[in-house]
Scaffold this motif. Structure first.
Motif, PDB file in Angstrom:
ATOM      1  N   UNK A 496       7.535  -5.512  11.418  1.00 47.49           N
ATOM      2  CA  UNK A 496       7.764  -4.132  10.972  1.00 47.49           C
ATOM      3  C   UNK A 496       6.765  -3.767   9.881  1.00 47.49           C
ATOM      4  N   UNK A 497       6.572  -4.695   8.914  1.00 47.70           N
ATOM      5  CA  UNK A 497       5.589  -4.448   7.863  1.00 47.70           C
ATOM      6  C   UNK A 497       4.187  -4.385   8.457  1.00 47.70           C
ATOM      7  N   UNK A 498       3.885  -5.271   9.404  1.00 46.97           N
ATOM      8  CA  UNK A 498       2.576  -5.246  10.059  1.00 46.97           C
ATOM      9  C   UNK A 498       2.301  -3.891  10.688  1.00 46.97           C
ATOM     10  N   UNK A 499       3.278  -3.350  11.415  1.00 49.16           N
ATOM     11  CA  UNK A 499       3.064  -2.067  12.100  1.00 49.16           C
ATOM     12  C   UNK A 499       2.886  -0.933  11.105  1.00 49.16           C
ATOM     13  N   UNK A 500       3.614  -0.980   9.971  1.00 49.14           N
ATOM     14  CA  UNK A 500       3.488   0.081   8.971  1.00 49.14           C
ATOM     15  C   UNK A 500       2.091   0.098   8.365  1.00 49.14           C
ATOM     16  N   UNK A 501       1.570  -1.098   8.013  1.00 47.43           N
ATOM     17  CA  UNK A 501       0.216  -1.168   7.449  1.00 47.43           C
ATOM     18  C   UNK A 501      -0.828  -0.887   8.521  1.00 47.43           C
ATOM     19  N   UNK A 502      -0.583  -1.370   9.736  1.00 45.88           N
ATOM     20  CA  UNK A 502      -1.523  -1.167  10.834  1.00 45.88           C
ATOM     21  C   UNK A 502      -1.695   0.305  11.164  1.00 45.88           C
ATOM     22  N   UNK A 503      -0.646   1.086  11.019  1.00 48.55           N
ATOM     23  CA  UNK A 503      -0.746   2.519  11.291  1.00 48.55           C
ATOM     24  C   UNK A 503      -1.728   3.187  10.340  1.00 48.55           C
ATOM     25  N   UNK A 504      -1.698   2.775   9.045  1.00 52.71           N
ATOM     26  CA  UNK A 504      -2.644   3.325   8.070  1.00 52.71           C
ATOM     27  C   UNK A 504      -4.075   2.942   8.431  1.00 52.71           C
ATOM     28  N   UNK A 505      -4.259   1.672   8.813  1.00 55.33           N
ATOM     29  CA  UNK A 505      -5.598   1.224   9.213  1.00 55.33           C
ATOM     30  C   UNK A 505      -6.089   1.959  10.461  1.00 55.33           C
ATOM     31  N   UNK A 506      -5.186   2.222  11.402  1.00 55.38           N
ATOM     32  CA  UNK A 506      -5.577   2.935  12.621  1.00 55.38           C
ATOM     33  C   UNK A 506      -6.059   4.346  12.311  1.00 55.38           C
ATOM     34  N   UNK A 507      -5.329   5.037  11.428  1.00 53.41           N
ATOM     35  CA  UNK A 507      -5.725   6.401  11.063  1.00 53.41           C
ATOM     36  C   UNK A 507      -7.095   6.398  10.392  1.00 53.41           C
ATOM     37  N   UNK A 508      -7.322   5.412   9.531  1.00 54.84           N
ATOM     38  CA  UNK A 508      -8.611   5.316   8.862  1.00 54.84           C
ATOM     39  C   UNK A 508      -9.731   5.036   9.861  1.00 54.84           C
ATOM     40  N   UNK A 509      -9.460   4.183  10.842  1.00 53.02           N
ATOM     41  CA  UNK A 509     -10.477   3.867  11.846  1.00 53.02           C
ATOM     42  C   UNK A 509     -10.774   5.079  12.723  1.00 53.02           C
ATOM     43  N   UNK A 510      -9.745   5.840  13.065  1.00 53.86           N
ATOM     44  CA  UNK A 510      -9.966   7.064  13.844  1.00 53.86           C
ATOM     45  C   UNK A 510     -10.840   8.028  13.056  1.00 53.86           C
ATOM     46  N   UNK A 511     -10.584   8.140  11.762  1.00 56.10           N
ATOM     47  CA  UNK A 511     -11.377   9.052  10.926  1.00 56.10           C
ATOM     48  C   UNK A 511     -12.839   8.627  10.864  1.00 56.10           C
TER      49      UNK A 511
END
Length: 515
Positions: A496-511
């Motif tokens: 659950x913690x992995x997915x929460x942090x991973x979502x932030x990283x995904x948004x940054x990578x998309x940007x």
């Protein structure tokens, strides 16, 4: 045959054939159709029957809505005359031409006009799959034509089926009234649904609910229109166009990213599944042919294919030139294209699942219980025309687009530059007040100002520096991902913690974008 078997077979075919077409450069719709035909020859799928309701009430609204959402309202408005002529006049001309050819080959006028209505519309999925390289204006005209001509053809089909089944006698006034009522009802219903959903979208608290509403919207437009005996196709298209116009003001970025990602996957899967399902149905169409011999039906199908292709070619090399004689305005002269550039438009006449679904809706018996003669031939001829147009047009259209040598879309480049400059200017004008409001330090503000100015009017070497920094940030993101995964693997954090942090990283990578 189990429904689960069908779902697994179709999904696997879409995945594998999509990969194969990209590896080999073959036409994806044609590859999917071929593998579907092979699947239809297996004993497990020999009894498969494609339900027209599944195509018309499940696949069609979803696909039309996404195509409308990704269309240009401005280009549709600027090219409305061409679109209207092609989505109505060309549909009627094709229906008449097919009916004349079919009647000359021994088919009665009522069933001949049914066949004409079935084969009149182009297929939006096939056009979108093979016409991507065309300029924005030309592609918009083709896509919108394929969206709207379904509505015209389905109304015409309903009228001709009533004649065949002797439920209603044919009359010109009644047919014209049915067309007007269907079109007006579809437009009003689609616009009303889209406008009613705007306040709903404003008040939805979560992006997930926005995505759910996005999935439901095409059906919320289609069903009321059909219940009112209006054009559900036109209702969905209008609803999509209105939603696309107001969407930026009522939908947040997170909800939009989520919805777009869903629709891209869903539309690709639905498009591919349709071609596979049509292919699976082809062997059954051959086996069901009993009213005429296979040779006679094949000759008729080839003749009808020539009529379909010839009518479209004749239309694009006659009607636009007649319009030119009547409209000499300077703005219209500037929009004209050459004869070689007109050929790809005339060649983009692929037929697909909508035609086959329409053919399958023809009833087997009349209102008095009499068998509708040559219905099986209509289904067979439709299937053959689909194969012929996808094979001939789908494989050669990309080459014709390249040979047409369309000029670069300079207007699009200029508009992109204009948008970026205006956005940067607006941001720089608002920067001092906003920085003071949020208490941002002066050095941080100056750094942001410099970054915005570099992007608007880059200094020599700044593009290279930005690209180097971007790649560094992407590499650091990968380091963070590896560290995050190691923490999860070692049991120090849970998934659950992995997915929460991973979502932030995904948004940054998309940007940042991929390298």
């Amino acid at each position: 045959m189990d429904s689960l078997e069908l779902i697994v077979a179709v999904a696997a075919a879409v995945l594998l054939m999509g990969w194969l077409s990209r590896r080999t450069g073959l036409s994806e719709p044609l590859v999917l159709l071929a593998v579907g035909c092979l699947v239809g020859l297996t004993p497990s799928f020999s009894s498969f029957a494609l339900s027209p309701d599944v195509v018309l009430f499940l696949f069609l609204p979803a696909l039309l809505y996404w195509e409308a959402l990704t269309s240009s309202v401005r280009e549709i408005r600027n090219n409305f005359r061409s679109i209207a002529l092609q989505s109505t006049g060309l549909v009627l001309a094709t229906a008449v031409a097919v009916a004349v050819v079919a009647h000359a080959l021994g088919y009665g006028w009522p069933i001949a006009f049914v066949l004409g209505a079935v084969l009149a519309p182009t297929d939006a999925a096939a056009v979108a799959a093979v016409a991507k390289a065309m300029p924005r204006r030309i592609l918009t005209v083709l896509r919108t034509e394929s969206l709207l001509n379904d509505g015209t053809a389905l109304v015409l089909l309903a009228v001709t089926i009533d004649v065949v089944t002797a439920e209603h006698p044919f009359s010109w006034s009644g047919t014209a009234l049915a067309f007007v009522a269907s079109y007006a009802g579809g437009i009003l219903t689609g616009a009303a649904v889209a406008l009613l959903l705007i306040p709903v979208r404003r008040r939805l608290p979560e992006p997930l609910l926005h995505s759910v509403l996005s999935v439901a919207t095409p059906f919320l437009a289609y069903l009321p229109a059909e219940l009112l005996h209006a054009s559900g196709v036109l209702a969905v298209v209008v609803c999509g166009l209105v939603s696309a116009w107001f969407g930026p003001r009522v939908i947040g970025s997170e909800a939009r990213v989520q919805a777009v990602a869903f629709w891209e996957v869903a539309s690709y899967l639905l498009n591919g599944a349709l071609f596979v399902l049509v292919g699976i149905q082809l062997p059954a169409a051959v086996r069901a042919l009993t009213s005429v011999s296979l040779l006679q039906a094949t000759i008729a199908a080839l003749a009808v294919s020539v009529a379909v292709l010839g009518t479209r070619l004749l239309w694009f090399y006659s009607v636009p030139y007649l319009v030119r004689l009547l409209d000499r305005r300077p703005q219209q002269r500037d929009r004209r294209i050459t004869a070689p550039q007109r050929l790809p438009l005339a060649w983009a006449g692929m037929r697909g699942a909508i035609s086959l679904a329409a053919a399958l809706t023809v009833p087997a018996t009349t209102a008095e219980g009499r068998i509708v003669g040559q219905r099986d031939a209509v289904v067979f001829i439709t299937a053959v025309v689909i194969v012929v147009t996808l094979t001939l047009l789908g494989t050669t259209l990309p080459t014709m687009v390249r040979r047409a040598r369309f000029p670069a879309d300079e207007d699009k480049s200029a508009e992109l530059t204009l948008a970026r400059c205006r956005l940067s200017s607006a941001a720089l004008d608002a920067m001092p007040e906003l920085a003071e409001r949020f208490g941002v330090a002066e050095e941080d503000t100056l750094r942001m100002v410099q970054d915005i100015e570099d992007r608007t009017a880059p200094a020599p070497g700044s593009a290279h520096r930005r690209e180097s920094v971007r790649r560094l940030r992407l590499a650091l993101l990968q380091v963070k991902r590896d560290t995050l995964t190691d923490l999860r693997d070692s049991g120090r954090i849970d998934d659950i913690v992995l997915r929460a942090v991973q979502e932030v990283l995904d948004v940054e990578e998309i940007r940042l974008g991929r390298p």
